[in-house]
Scaffold this motif. Structure first.
Motif, PDB file in Angstrom:
ATOM      1  N   HIS A   1       0.820  -1.217   0.000  1.00  0.00           N
ATOM      2  CA  HIS A   1       0.000   0.000   0.000  1.00  0.00           C
ATOM      3  C   HIS A   1       0.855   1.270   0.000  1.00  0.00           C
ATOM      4  N   ARG A   2       2.157   1.104   0.067  1.00  0.00           N
ATOM      5  CA  ARG A   2       3.089   2.238   0.128  1.00  0.00           C
ATOM      6  C   ARG A   2       2.746   3.170   1.302  1.00  0.00           C
ATOM      7  N   VAL A   3       2.615   2.600   2.467  1.00  0.00           N
ATOM      8  CA  VAL A   3       2.272   3.388   3.651  1.00  0.00           C
ATOM      9  C   VAL A   3       3.336   3.206   4.729  1.00  0.00           C
ATOM     10  N   ALA A   4       3.493   4.251   5.533  1.00  0.00           N
ATOM     11  CA  ALA A   4       4.279   4.153   6.761  1.00  0.00           C
ATOM     12  C   ALA A   4       3.333   3.726   7.877  1.00  0.00           C
ATOM     13  N   ILE A   5       3.828   2.891   8.779  1.00  0.00           N
ATOM     14  CA  ILE A   5       3.023   2.422   9.906  1.00  0.00           C
ATOM     15  C   ILE A   5       3.767   2.776  11.196  1.00  0.00           C
ATOM     16  N   PRO A   6       3.536   3.979  11.732  1.00  0.00           N
ATOM     17  CA  PRO A   6       4.268   4.405  12.934  1.00  0.00           C
ATOM     18  C   PRO A   6       3.712   3.837  14.237  1.00  0.00           C
ATOM     19  N   LEU A   7       2.551   3.184  14.160  1.00  0.00           N
ATOM     20  CA  LEU A   7       1.960   2.613  15.375  1.00  0.00           C
ATOM     21  C   LEU A   7       1.253   1.322  15.006  1.00  0.00           C
TER      22      LEU A   7
ATOM     23  N   ILE B   1      -7.172   6.353  21.598  1.00  0.00           N
ATOM     24  CA  ILE B   1      -6.463   6.593  22.856  1.00  0.00           C
ATOM     25  C   ILE B   1      -5.988   5.271  23.445  1.00  0.00           C
ATOM     26  N   GLU B   2      -6.840   4.248  23.362  1.00  0.00           N
ATOM     27  CA  GLU B   2      -6.446   2.932  23.872  1.00  0.00           C
ATOM     28  C   GLU B   2      -5.291   2.366  23.055  1.00  0.00           C
ATOM     29  N   TRP B   3      -5.343   2.545  21.731  1.00  0.00           N
ATOM     30  CA  TRP B   3      -4.232   2.073  20.913  1.00  0.00           C
ATOM     31  C   TRP B   3      -2.925   2.734  21.345  1.00  0.00           C
ATOM     32  N   LEU B   4      -2.984   4.029  21.580  1.00  0.00           N
ATOM     33  CA  LEU B   4      -1.772   4.752  21.965  1.00  0.00           C
ATOM     34  C   LEU B   4      -1.239   4.296  23.317  1.00  0.00           C
ATOM     35  N   ASN B   5      -2.109   3.763  24.155  1.00  0.00           N
ATOM     36  CA  ASN B   5      -1.714   3.342  25.499  1.00  0.00           C
ATOM     37  C   ASN B   5      -1.446   1.845  25.614  1.00  0.00           C
TER      38      ASN B   5
ATOM     39  N   ASP C   1       8.588   8.511  19.010  1.00  0.00           N
ATOM     40  CA  ASP C   1       8.306   9.946  18.930  1.00  0.00           C
ATOM     41  C   ASP C   1       6.874  10.191  18.464  1.00  0.00           C
ATOM     42  N   PHE C   2       6.450   9.410  17.471  1.00  0.00           N
ATOM     43  CA  PHE C   2       5.077   9.537  16.977  1.00  0.00           C
ATOM     44  C   PHE C   2       4.084   9.248  18.098  1.00  0.00           C
ATOM     45  N   ARG C   3       4.296   8.156  18.809  1.00  0.00           N
ATOM     46  CA  ARG C   3       3.354   7.797  19.875  1.00  0.00           C
ATOM     47  C   ARG C   3       3.331   8.872  20.956  1.00  0.00           C
ATOM     48  N   LYS C   4       4.489   9.359  21.370  1.00  0.00           N
ATOM     49  CA  LYS C   4       4.526  10.370  22.416  1.00  0.00           C
ATOM     50  C   LYS C   4       3.813  11.646  21.980  1.00  0.00           C
ATOM     51  N   GLU C   5       4.100  12.109  20.768  1.00  0.00           N
ATOM     52  CA  GLU C   5       3.491  13.353  20.295  1.00  0.00           C
ATOM     53  C   GLU C   5       1.988  13.195  20.102  1.00  0.00           C
ATOM     54  N   PHE C   6       1.559  12.032  19.608  1.00  0.00           N
ATOM     55  CA  PHE C   6       0.141  11.783  19.404  1.00  0.00           C
ATOM     56  C   PHE C   6      -0.579  11.706  20.755  1.00  0.00           C
TER      57      PHE C   6
ATOM     58  N   ALA D   1      -2.507  20.658  12.568  1.00  0.00           N
ATOM     59  CA  ALA D   1      -1.062  20.905  12.554  1.00  0.00           C
ATOM     60  C   ALA D   1      -0.297  19.597  12.766  1.00  0.00           C
ATOM     61  N   PHE D   2      -0.778  18.778  13.678  1.00  0.00           N
ATOM     62  CA  PHE D   2      -0.133  17.480  13.925  1.00  0.00           C
ATOM     63  C   PHE D   2      -0.205  16.606  12.678  1.00  0.00           C
ATOM     64  N   PHE D   3      -1.381  16.572  12.056  1.00  0.00           N
ATOM     65  CA  PHE D   3      -1.566  15.770  10.850  1.00  0.00           C
ATOM     66  C   PHE D   3      -0.582  16.188   9.762  1.00  0.00           C
ATOM     67  N   GLN D   4      -0.498  17.493   9.492  1.00  0.00           N
ATOM     68  CA  GLN D   4       0.392  17.958   8.438  1.00  0.00           C
ATOM     69  C   GLN D   4       1.861  17.676   8.756  1.00  0.00           C
ATOM     70  N   ALA D   5       2.226  17.841  10.026  1.00  0.00           N
ATOM     71  CA  ALA D   5       3.603  17.585  10.415  1.00  0.00           C
ATOM     72  C   ALA D   5       3.957  16.108  10.227  1.00  0.00           C
ATOM     73  N   MET D   6       3.042  15.208  10.594  1.00  0.00           N
ATOM     74  CA  MET D   6       3.322  13.777  10.463  1.00  0.00           C
ATOM     75  C   MET D   6       3.348  13.342   9.004  1.00  0.00           C
ATOM     76  N   ILE D   7       2.497  13.939   8.168  1.00  0.00           N
ATOM     77  CA  ILE D   7       2.530  13.608   6.743  1.00  0.00           C
ATOM     78  C   ILE D   7       3.880  13.982   6.148  1.00  0.00           C
ATOM     79  N   ARG D   8       4.369  15.158   6.499  1.00  0.00           N
ATOM     80  CA  ARG D   8       5.668  15.591   5.985  1.00  0.00           C
ATOM     81  C   ARG D   8       6.796  14.686   6.509  1.00  0.00           C
ATOM     82  N   ARG D   9       6.682  14.283   7.758  1.00  0.00           N
ATOM     83  CA  ARG D   9       7.760  13.506   8.366  1.00  0.00           C
ATOM     84  C   ARG D   9       7.759  12.040   7.912  1.00  0.00           C
TER      85      ARG D   9
END
Length: 264
Positions: free
Chosen positions: A20-26, A97-101, A111-116, A253-261
């Motif tokens: 799918h050409r995707v990044a999976i940060p979590l 929220i549960e996924w993040l925890n 870094d992605f998990r902490k910022e999210f 802002a978070f969405f745009q920053a993560m897309i760029r990163r």
């Protein structure tokens, strides 16, 4: 956690990222194993957040905001686009929220998990989170043991967890995010000792048997669930859903920053 199953999950995630050409940060475990009350035959419920290439977000023909894979025995692997996860977060959906925890990770960008998670604490509306748990719990109560007679005892946990989360939120008025891990949640919500004893006995039985079996729902547990739902309806009344413009801006802002990163 069966190492062979974990390896299959990791291989499927790698295939998804490539195909799918995707990044999976979590990528985490989200089911009963992460909640802390698994059975020996519990499914593996892997959930993930993905980010597509930048050009996909700029296309006239938007891609789906979910990636679903076929259920394979005890293996269930599905994910959400980051944008979908953020929109649901702003609406009070506690799932992300549960996924993040989750304490069980298959692959996580720290870094992605902490910022999210930091963002979630800033923008989530505790009343909307409570309403999420209330609707979830009432639906589970109605579907799995609406007649109060003989029930599949493992299904009791599906209503117990939302009930405990609601009690936790009422007892922690300065917080918006309840613990995902059920034993921790149960301790933190200060449930009556008699209820805790019954629940712990059910959890101990569930941990060693493939089928917990059916039987009458313990009356104290039923009373606990129904009381928590009733109290929460009063504590967190239904109101028109209005998303704070500042929260929307932070999420954007978070969405745009993560897309760029993360896009590649």
């Amino acid at each position: 956690m069966d190492e062979a199953v974990v390896a299959r999950i990791e291989a499927r995630l790698a295939d998804i990222s490539r195909d799918h050409r995707v990044a999976i940060p979590l990528a985490i475990e989200s089911g009963s194993r992460a909640w802390g009350f698994p059975s020996p035959d519990s499914d593996y419920d892997c959930r993930f957040v993905f980010v597509r290439p930048v050009e996909h977000y700029l296309s006239l023909w938007q891609r789906r905001d979910v990636i679903e894979t076929p259920m394979d025995g005890i293996l269930d692997v599905n994910g959400w686009d980051l944008g979908k996860a953020l929109k649901l977060l702003l609406k009070g959906n506690a799932v992300i929220i549960e996924w993040l925890n989750s304490s069980i990770a298959y692959g996580v960008d720290p870094d992605f998990r902490k910022e999210f998670l930091d963002l979630a604490h800033q923008v989530v509306d505790r009343r909307l989170v409570a309403r999420h748990y209330l609707h979830l719990g009432e639906r589970q109560r109605r579907v799995y043991f609406g007649d109060d007679n003989i029930v599949a005892l493992k299904k009791v946990f599906y209503a117990l967890r939302p009930a405990a989360a609601l009690r936790w939120l009422r007892h922690h008025s300065d917080a918006s995010v309840a613990p995902m891990h059920f034993p921790t949640l149960l301790k933190g919500c200060e449930a009556p000792a008699a209820i805790v004893a019954i629940i712990e006995e059910l959890m101990a039985r569930k941990a060693v048997t493939r089928e917990l079996g059916s039987g009458p729902l313990p009356e104290p547990v039923l009373a606990f669930i129904d009381t928590e739902f009733e109290e929460s309806r009063k504590a967190f009344p239904q109101k028109p859903q209005v998303i704070n413009p500042d929260f929307r801006a932070r999420a954007e802002a978070f969405f745009q920053a993560m897309i760029r990163r993360l896009s590649f």
